[in-house]
Motif scaffolding. Sequence first.
Motif, PDB file in Angstrom:
ATOM      1  N   GLN A  22     -43.261  98.869 -32.872  1.00  0.00           N
ATOM      2  CA  GLN A  22     -42.238  99.335 -33.801  1.00  0.00           C
ATOM      3  C   GLN A  22     -42.667 100.719 -34.317  1.00  0.00           C
ATOM      4  N   ASP A  23     -42.668 101.687 -33.417  1.00  0.00           N
ATOM      5  CA  ASP A  23     -43.255 102.979 -33.735  1.00  0.00           C
ATOM      6  C   ASP A  23     -42.483 103.760 -34.788  1.00  0.00           C
ATOM      7  N   SER A  24     -41.183 103.587 -34.875  1.00  0.00           N
ATOM      8  CA  SER A  24     -40.429 104.302 -35.910  1.00  0.00           C
ATOM      9  C   SER A  24     -40.868 103.853 -37.300  1.00  0.00           C
ATOM     10  N   MET A  25     -41.105 102.559 -37.456  1.00  0.00           N
ATOM     11  CA  MET A  25     -41.601 102.043 -38.731  1.00  0.00           C
ATOM     12  C   MET A  25     -43.048 102.467 -38.953  1.00  0.00           C
ATOM     13  N   ALA A  26     -43.807 102.540 -37.876  1.00  0.00           N
ATOM     14  CA  ALA A  26     -45.205 102.961 -37.980  1.00  0.00           C
ATOM     15  C   ALA A  26     -45.293 104.386 -38.523  1.00  0.00           C
ATOM     16  N   LEU A  27     -44.450 105.258 -38.015  1.00  0.00           N
ATOM     17  CA  LEU A  27     -44.483 106.655 -38.458  1.00  0.00           C
ATOM     18  C   LEU A  27     -44.112 106.778 -39.931  1.00  0.00           C
ATOM     19  N   ILE A  28     -43.169 105.962 -40.387  1.00  0.00           N
ATOM     20  CA  ILE A  28     -42.801 105.983 -41.812  1.00  0.00           C
ATOM     21  C   ILE A  28     -43.987 105.574 -42.670  1.00  0.00           C
ATOM     22  N   ALA A  29     -44.677 104.512 -42.258  1.00  0.00           N
ATOM     23  CA  ALA A  29     -45.830 104.029 -43.023  1.00  0.00           C
ATOM     24  C   ALA A  29     -46.951 105.063 -43.030  1.00  0.00           C
ATOM     25  N   LEU A  30     -47.186 105.695 -41.895  1.00  0.00           N
ATOM     26  CA  LEU A  30     -48.250 106.689 -41.808  1.00  0.00           C
ATOM     27  C   LEU A  30     -47.931 107.911 -42.659  1.00  0.00           C
ATOM     28  N   ASP A  31     -46.677 108.330 -42.683  1.00  0.00           N
ATOM     29  CA  ASP A  31     -46.294 109.464 -43.532  1.00  0.00           C
ATOM     30  C   ASP A  31     -46.510 109.141 -45.006  1.00  0.00           C
ATOM     31  N   LYS A  32     -46.227 107.902 -45.393  1.00  0.00           N
ATOM     32  CA  LYS A  32     -46.459 107.484 -46.792  1.00  0.00           C
ATOM     33  C   LYS A  32     -47.951 107.487 -47.095  1.00  0.00           C
ATOM     34  N   VAL A  66     -58.425 111.087 -42.762  1.00  0.00           N
ATOM     35  CA  VAL A  66     -58.242 111.545 -41.397  1.00  0.00           C
ATOM     36  C   VAL A  66     -57.486 110.527 -40.533  1.00  0.00           C
ATOM     37  N   ARG A  67     -57.588 109.239 -40.866  1.00  0.00           N
ATOM     38  CA  ARG A  67     -57.101 108.192 -39.969  1.00  0.00           C
ATOM     39  C   ARG A  67     -55.601 108.225 -39.690  1.00  0.00           C
ATOM     40  N   PRO A  68     -54.741 108.344 -40.692  1.00  0.00           N
ATOM     41  CA  PRO A  68     -53.305 108.364 -40.371  1.00  0.00           C
ATOM     42  C   PRO A  68     -52.899 109.574 -39.532  1.00  0.00           C
ATOM     43  N   TYR A  69     -53.556 110.720 -39.730  1.00  0.00           N
ATOM     44  CA  TYR A  69     -53.274 111.868 -38.880  1.00  0.00           C
ATOM     45  C   TYR A  69     -53.615 111.554 -37.414  1.00  0.00           C
ATOM     46  N   GLU A  81     -46.188 118.387 -31.447  1.00  0.00           N
ATOM     47  CA  GLU A  81     -46.298 117.723 -32.749  1.00  0.00           C
ATOM     48  C   GLU A  81     -47.635 117.006 -32.869  1.00  0.00           C
ATOM     49  N   ALA A  82     -48.080 116.414 -31.761  1.00  0.00           N
ATOM     50  CA  ALA A  82     -49.371 115.724 -31.762  1.00  0.00           C
ATOM     51  C   ALA A  82     -50.502 116.692 -32.076  1.00  0.00           C
ATOM     52  N   ILE A  83     -50.460 117.871 -31.470  1.00  0.00           N
ATOM     53  CA  ILE A  83     -51.499 118.874 -31.723  1.00  0.00           C
ATOM     54  C   ILE A  83     -51.555 119.210 -33.210  1.00  0.00           C
ATOM     55  N   GLN A  84     -50.401 119.361 -33.829  1.00  0.00           N
ATOM     56  CA  GLN A  84     -50.357 119.669 -35.260  1.00  0.00           C
ATOM     57  C   GLN A  84     -51.025 118.578 -36.079  1.00  0.00           C
ATOM     58  N   MET A  85     -50.796 117.318 -35.711  1.00  0.00           N
ATOM     59  CA  MET A  85     -51.410 116.200 -36.434  1.00  0.00           C
ATOM     60  C   MET A  85     -52.923 116.213 -36.275  1.00  0.00           C
ATOM     61  N   PHE A  86     -53.388 116.433 -35.066  1.00  0.00           N
ATOM     62  CA  PHE A  86     -54.835 116.430 -34.843  1.00  0.00           C
ATOM     63  C   PHE A  86     -55.504 117.630 -35.522  1.00  0.00           C
ATOM     64  N   GLU A  87     -54.805 118.745 -35.592  1.00  0.00           N
ATOM     65  CA  GLU A  87     -55.355 119.900 -36.314  1.00  0.00           C
ATOM     66  C   GLU A  87     -55.480 119.587 -37.803  1.00  0.00           C
ATOM     67  N   LYS A  88     -54.515 118.871 -38.352  1.00  0.00           N
ATOM     68  CA  LYS A  88     -54.616 118.447 -39.749  1.00  0.00           C
ATOM     69  C   LYS A  88     -55.769 117.472 -39.935  1.00  0.00           C
ATOM     70  N   ALA A  89     -55.982 116.618 -38.949  1.00  0.00           N
ATOM     71  CA  ALA A  89     -57.118 115.694 -39.013  1.00  0.00           C
ATOM     72  C   ALA A  89     -58.431 116.468 -39.008  1.00  0.00           C
ATOM     73  N   LEU A  90     -58.520 117.511 -38.181  1.00  0.00           N
ATOM     74  CA  LEU A  90     -59.740 118.318 -38.109  1.00  0.00           C
ATOM     75  C   LEU A  90     -59.988 119.086 -39.406  1.00  0.00           C
ATOM     76  N   ALA A  91     -58.894 119.422 -40.118  1.00  0.00           N
ATOM     77  CA  ALA A  91     -59.049 120.100 -41.415  1.00  0.00           C
ATOM     78  C   ALA A  91     -59.694 119.162 -42.432  1.00  0.00           C
ATOM     79  N   CYS A  92     -59.548 117.853 -42.195  1.00  0.00           N
ATOM     80  CA  CYS A  92     -60.168 116.862 -43.086  1.00  0.00           C
ATOM     81  C   CYS A  92     -61.584 116.516 -42.643  1.00  0.00           C
ATOM     82  N   ASP A  93     -61.787 116.494 -41.322  1.00  0.00           N
ATOM     83  CA  ASP A  93     -63.088 116.079 -40.800  1.00  0.00           C
ATOM     84  C   ASP A  93     -63.210 116.521 -39.352  1.00  0.00           C
ATOM     85  N   ILE A  94     -64.313 117.192 -39.007  1.00  0.00           N
ATOM     86  CA  ILE A  94     -64.551 117.602 -37.627  1.00  0.00           C
ATOM     87  C   ILE A  94     -65.034 116.380 -36.852  1.00  0.00           C
ATOM     88  N   ASN A  95     -64.245 115.944 -35.859  1.00  0.00           N
ATOM     89  CA  ASN A  95     -64.600 114.726 -35.144  1.00  0.00           C
ATOM     90  C   ASN A  95     -64.122 114.790 -33.700  1.00  0.00           C
TER      91      ASN A  95
END
Length: 375
Positions: A64-74, A83-86, A101-115
């Motif tokens: 149920q990925d549409s619902m998953a994305l809503i929860a992750l945005d919240k 870092v995890r929801p990103y 869009e995926a690249i943007q999310m992972f870049e935001k994750a890297l801004a939180c933690d280099i991994n």
Amino acid sequence: MKRLIATICGCCALTLSYAQDSIRFKVLVETENYKDIIAAATKPDTLSAPALYYLGLAYHMASQDSMALIALDKSIEKAPRDVRPYQLKGTMLNYADRFQEAIQMFEKALACDINAQSYEGIGIANYYLKKYPQALEAFTKASQLPGAGSRASIMIGQVYSVQHENEKALAIFYNLKESLNKDDENYKTALYNIIDLENEEGRGNEVVPIVDELLAMDSTDYEAITRLIQIHYHNKDYAKGDLLKAKLYAAQRDGRFTGNRYMNDRFCFDKFKWTDREVEVYERYEHGKSSNIYNKVIFVILNGNEVDMTIQTEYSPISIELGGQPYILCGNKGNTHFNYAIGFDDTSKYEDLKAAVLKILDRKKNAVAEMTPAQ
């Protein structure tokens, strides 16, 4: 205390404290009880950021990925430094082919933690965008970070391979063969890549011991058997190859490929180069008399990773009725179907079939008929 927690959970799942909801959901994730998480989340706005992350994961695992994305945005809104929801959202966007869009999310994750995981995600997105230098840079960074697994190194080899830098790719995969534990999920992947690349370079005999190793690890490794067939066919030792083909037919007949739709239909028994193209040759298990047309041997001509055209032997009930041979050599390019009017049967030599296909590719043999469906 345990009785009190049990009573609270039983009466009203989401009257948990801000911290307790994430603890409970974490336990449910660890036991893969995703449906229980979804059922409990009747008031998602009251959940903590970590609980929302677990809820997003549960929805994702429940397709149920549409619902998953809503929860992750919240979750991101409540805890923008987690870092995890990103990472999960980026992974889901990669699955959905939404690579930018995926690249943007992972870049935001890297801004939180280099991994390593985030760099891998960027690498995968760029790989499928065919931005190979960017993919190589991301996978290399991932492989150099503490805690990096073997996947990043595998993908470095894949990037070299897709760019036809075979020797560089082989260096990566041979290094992984020596450095990885045999229990690592990517150990076999490294071996398969070595076999395929050495075959492509015409050095199939050198990797027979590697195929033997795969079969020693698992005698029912049918993918390894197909590689050995390819080596025999490259060496024109068709008798040995055909003995191994019989094993695949028996496995298919016994239902051993039910979990693998692809192998249950066909297998690749030869590969060769034609000019700048790779040609993969497949054989389908379907055989014998039929009232319907079916393909038997299929030559797939590749332009990079894309199929340029196919040339195949097609079973023809009409040809049999007219006293002809059961298989007619035909082709497909885009929406156009070609008939080359060359007949074969089950006793025909593979060398003769391959020679006929090469004449078509070299434009020494033209189709006698072609048909394109009306638009």
